[in-house]
Design an enzyme around this catalytic site. Structure first.
Site, short mmCIF file in Angstrom:
data_model
loop_
_atom_site.label_atom_id
_atom_site.label_comp_id
_atom_site.label_asym_id
_atom_site.label_seq_id
_atom_site.Cartn_x
_atom_site.Cartn_y
_atom_site.Cartn_z
N ASP A 182 -21.45 -19.81 11.06
CA ASP A 182 -22.52 -20.67 10.18
C ASP A 182 -23.53 -21.15 10.89
OD1 ASP A 182 -20.99 -19.64 8.06
OD2 ASP A 182 -20.20 -21.44 7.64
N ARG A 211 -28.18 -23.94 -1.42
CA ARG A 211 -26.83 -23.84 -1.84
C ARG A 211 -25.82 -24.59 -1.09
NH1 ARG A 211 -24.87 -18.51 0.07
NH2 ARG A 211 -23.02 -19.87 0.06
N ARG A 245 -17.32 -8.77 3.08
CA ARG A 245 -16.67 -9.88 2.71
C ARG A 245 -15.37 -9.41 1.57
NH1 ARG A 245 -19.86 -15.36 2.42
NH2 ARG A 245 -18.10 -16.27 3.16
N LYS A 264 -19.62 -28.87 2.60
CA LYS A 264 -19.52 -28.03 1.50
C LYS A 264 -18.14 -27.10 1.44
CE LYS A 264 -21.67 -23.68 1.86
NZ LYS A 264 -20.62 -22.78 1.63
N ASN A 265 -17.87 -26.74 2.60
CA ASN A 265 -16.64 -25.91 2.79
C ASN A 265 -15.43 -26.63 2.69
OD1 ASN A 265 -18.39 -23.86 3.18
ND2 ASN A 265 -17.99 -23.38 5.35
N CYS A 267 -21.68 -9.68 -0.15
CA CYS A 267 -22.79 -10.66 -0.34
C CYS A 267 -23.61 -10.68 0.79
CB CYS A 267 -22.17 -12.35 -0.37
SG CYS A 267 -21.78 -12.66 1.23
C1 UD1 Z 1 -15.43 -19.29 4.95
C2 UD1 Z 1 -16.60 -20.17 5.02
C3 UD1 Z 1 -18.04 -19.56 5.40
C4 UD1 Z 1 -17.77 -19.26 6.88
C5 UD1 Z 1 -16.52 -18.36 7.10
C6 UD1 Z 1 -16.14 -17.99 8.45
C7 UD1 Z 1 -16.07 -21.57 3.01
C8 UD1 Z 1 -16.83 -21.63 1.44
N1 UD1 Z 1 -16.99 -20.46 3.57
O1 UD1 Z 1 -15.85 -17.99 4.29
O2 UD1 Z 1 -18.96 -20.50 5.29
O3 UD1 Z 1 -18.84 -18.51 7.33
O4 UD1 Z 1 -15.47 -19.00 6.42
O5 UD1 Z 1 -16.07 -19.24 9.29
O6 UD1 Z 1 -15.34 -22.12 3.45
N2 UD1 Z 1 -12.05 -10.95 5.67
C9 UD1 Z 1 -11.43 -9.62 5.33
N3 UD1 Z 1 -10.32 -9.93 4.20
C10 UD1 Z 1 -10.23 -10.86 3.62
C11 UD1 Z 1 -10.80 -12.31 3.79
C12 UD1 Z 1 -11.89 -12.22 4.96
O7 UD1 Z 1 -11.65 -8.64 6.17
O8 UD1 Z 1 -9.46 -10.86 2.67
C13 UD1 Z 1 -12.98 -11.16 6.84
C14 UD1 Z 1 -14.35 -11.21 6.48
O9 UD1 Z 1 -15.05 -10.15 5.76
C15 UD1 Z 1 -14.82 -11.97 7.72
C16 UD1 Z 1 -13.62 -12.56 8.39
O10 UD1 Z 1 -12.73 -12.00 7.83
O11 UD1 Z 1 -15.30 -10.84 8.42
C17 UD1 Z 1 -13.81 -14.00 8.08
O12 UD1 Z 1 -13.83 -14.22 6.79
P1 UD1 Z 1 -13.14 -15.60 6.02
O13 UD1 Z 1 -12.72 -16.60 7.24
O14 UD1 Z 1 -12.17 -15.38 5.23
O15 UD1 Z 1 -14.58 -16.36 5.48
P2 UD1 Z 1 -14.43 -17.22 4.03
O16 UD1 Z 1 -13.23 -17.90 3.95
O17 UD1 Z 1 -15.31 -16.31 3.03
#
Ligand code: UD1
Length: 418
Positions: A306, A398, A121, A22-23, A116
């Site tokens: 995850d 999902r 996030r 999915k990711n 979420c």
């Molecule tokens: C992706 C994955 C999700 C997985 C996560 C961490 C997809 C579709 N989803 O989510 O399944 O759990 O990586 O491996 O690929 N953060 C900030 N600011 C930002 C962005 C992130 O503070 O602008 C923080 C988030 O709140 C979190 C951490 O960074 O605490 C990691 O998030 P991130 O790696 O961005 O996760 P996603 O890309 O949303």
């Protein structure tokens, strides 16, 4: 809302083919609009998140089809740079479209995804990176307005944290740069490498994914491609943990074992017997395991957040004290009150859950609050004696294609009901 009805205490044995991650599929779909030519993706999972992303691509003007795991995207007539808020709210990953829509139109309008089920996030790292690339960004009424007044030129960006989504967005935003963009402290997840491979097979020139620094040499255009994304390490990991808990002999095909090395390392310390061979993993288990010790979720190649909920299910029944700390998301222990209804003994202190493993769980009515937490409740139900009903399985749908069909093929007793 839908529910699973599970009669537990069955061993799980058999062979499962793992579908595309999915990711990986979600960012690849976002990247598919970067070419006017046809993109074909194979082995895709029929899950809600993929359907929601396809609905967004259609709203932008792409023509898509999805049959027997094959997705086709034709974005030759794409004409809209606005992601409708209603569609964006259905799918957090719509944020990945910011980079690709910007590359396509030099402007993009997207609604703020907000928090979420598993945490706040924020998207500050995405927006900061785009600003550093020269993108003009304003926010008003929950909408993010992005505009590129001139082409992105050579630049070097250091991410504050290695966010997966921000890394993917910045890669897509930079693909047509007039020069070389270097991204440092980027995420190293296998899905980032897959995005690089996908874009390069379309004609991009991106190097370094998987190593913490990504270098993008801008190209003028991308062409169409036929591509098979990597297998889903989280789905595979979920079934490995199910096998470890319930006992039996499960073989998973189509998953690069290296992507699961942190899980394999933890499970190897239990009584499981694990054999890995390229893209095949076999796990044999006789049931109850010694305590898991200490597990900390971390960025790849650390233990994946995850798989934290599913590993918590194993911690709930392993013999002794297991300590699991969630370092990535703030509210990812929502399944724990439901675990307690089934007889688990768990104490939560901040971001750490301390399990005093019990030999027996009891079937109960429980509710999924998020995708992986929901999957962990299914694992608990498969282990428990008696009948477990998992409500709100829309969360599980999902990310898992017909989870009940997979589990039944392994000998589990689980049905889907309204
Ligand atoms: C992706 C994955 C999700 C997985 C996560 C961490 C997809 C579709 N989803 O989510 O399944 O759990 O990586 O491996 O690929 N953060 C900030 N600011 C930002 C962005 C992130 O503070 O602008 C923080 C988030 O709140 C979190 C951490 O960074 O605490 C990691 O998030 P991130 O790696 O961005 O996760 P996603 O890309 O949303």
């Amino acid at each position: 809302m839908g529910r699973f009805i599970i009669n537990g205490e069955r061993q799980l044995s058999g062979v499962l083919d793992i579908l595309a991650a999915k990711n990986s599929v979600l960012p690849l779909l976002a990247a598919a609009i970067l070419t006017d030519e046809k993109v074909v993706l194979h082995n895709c999972p029929d899950i809600t998140d993929v359907h929601n992303m396809l609905a967004i691509l259609q709203s932008l003007g792409s023509v898509t089809s999805f049959e027997n795991g094959v997705i086709t995207i034709d974005s030759s007539n794409i004409n809209n740079e606005i992601v409708e808020p209603k569609l964006a709210h259905e799918l957090r990953s719509s944020i990945f479209l910011l980079g690709s829509i910007l590359s396509k139109f030099n402007k993009a309008i997207l609604s703020y995804p907000g928090g979420c089920e598993i945490g706040e996030r924020p998207i500050d790292i995405h927006l900061k990176g785009l600003k550093e690339l020269g993108v003009h960004i304003t926010e008003e009424g929950g909408l993010i307005y992005c505009k590129n007044n001139k082409k992105i030129t050579s630049n070097e960006i250091v991410l504050d944290i290695p966010s997966v989504g921000a890394t993917e967005n910045l890669m897509m935003a930079s693909v047509f740069a007039d020069g070389i963009v270097t991204l440092r402290n980027v995420a190293r997840e296998p899905e980032i490498v897959d995005l690089q491979n996908f874009l390069n097979s379309m004609g991009a020139k991106i190097y370094g994914a998987g190593c913490g620094v990504i270098v993008i040499h801008g190209v003028k255009r991308l062409h169409g491609v036929e591509y098979t994304p990597i297998g889903d390490r989280i789905v595979a990991g979920t079934y490995m943990i199910a096998g470890a808990m319930c006992g039996g002999d499960i073989t998973l095909k189509g998953i690069n074992c290296e992507y699961l090395s942190s899980l394999v390392s933890k499970l190897s310390k239990t009584t499981c017997n694990i054999q890995v061979n390229n893209d095949i993993i076999r796990i044999k288990s006789k049931g109850r395991h010694p305590r898991l010790g200490k597990i900390d979720t971390m960025y790849y190649p650390g233990f994946p957040t995850d798989l934290q909920s599913q590993m918590s299910a194993l911690g709930a029944v392993a013999d002794g004290i297991s300590i699991i700390t969630e370092n990535i998301f703030e509210t990812r222990f929502k399944q724990i009150p439901e675990f307690r209804k089934m007889g688990a003994i768990v104490d939560i202190k901040g971001r750490t859950a301390i399990f005093e493993g019990v030999p027996k769980l009891y079937g109960a009515e429980v509710k999924a609050e998020d995708l992986r937490g929901g999957a962990s409740l299914v694992l608990m139900g498969l282990y428990a004696c008696g009948t477990t009903v998992v409500h709100d399985i829309k969360h599980i749908d999902r990310g898992y294609q017909s989870m009940e069909v997979d589990i039944r093929s392994l000998g589990g007793d689980i049905i889907r009901a309204d």
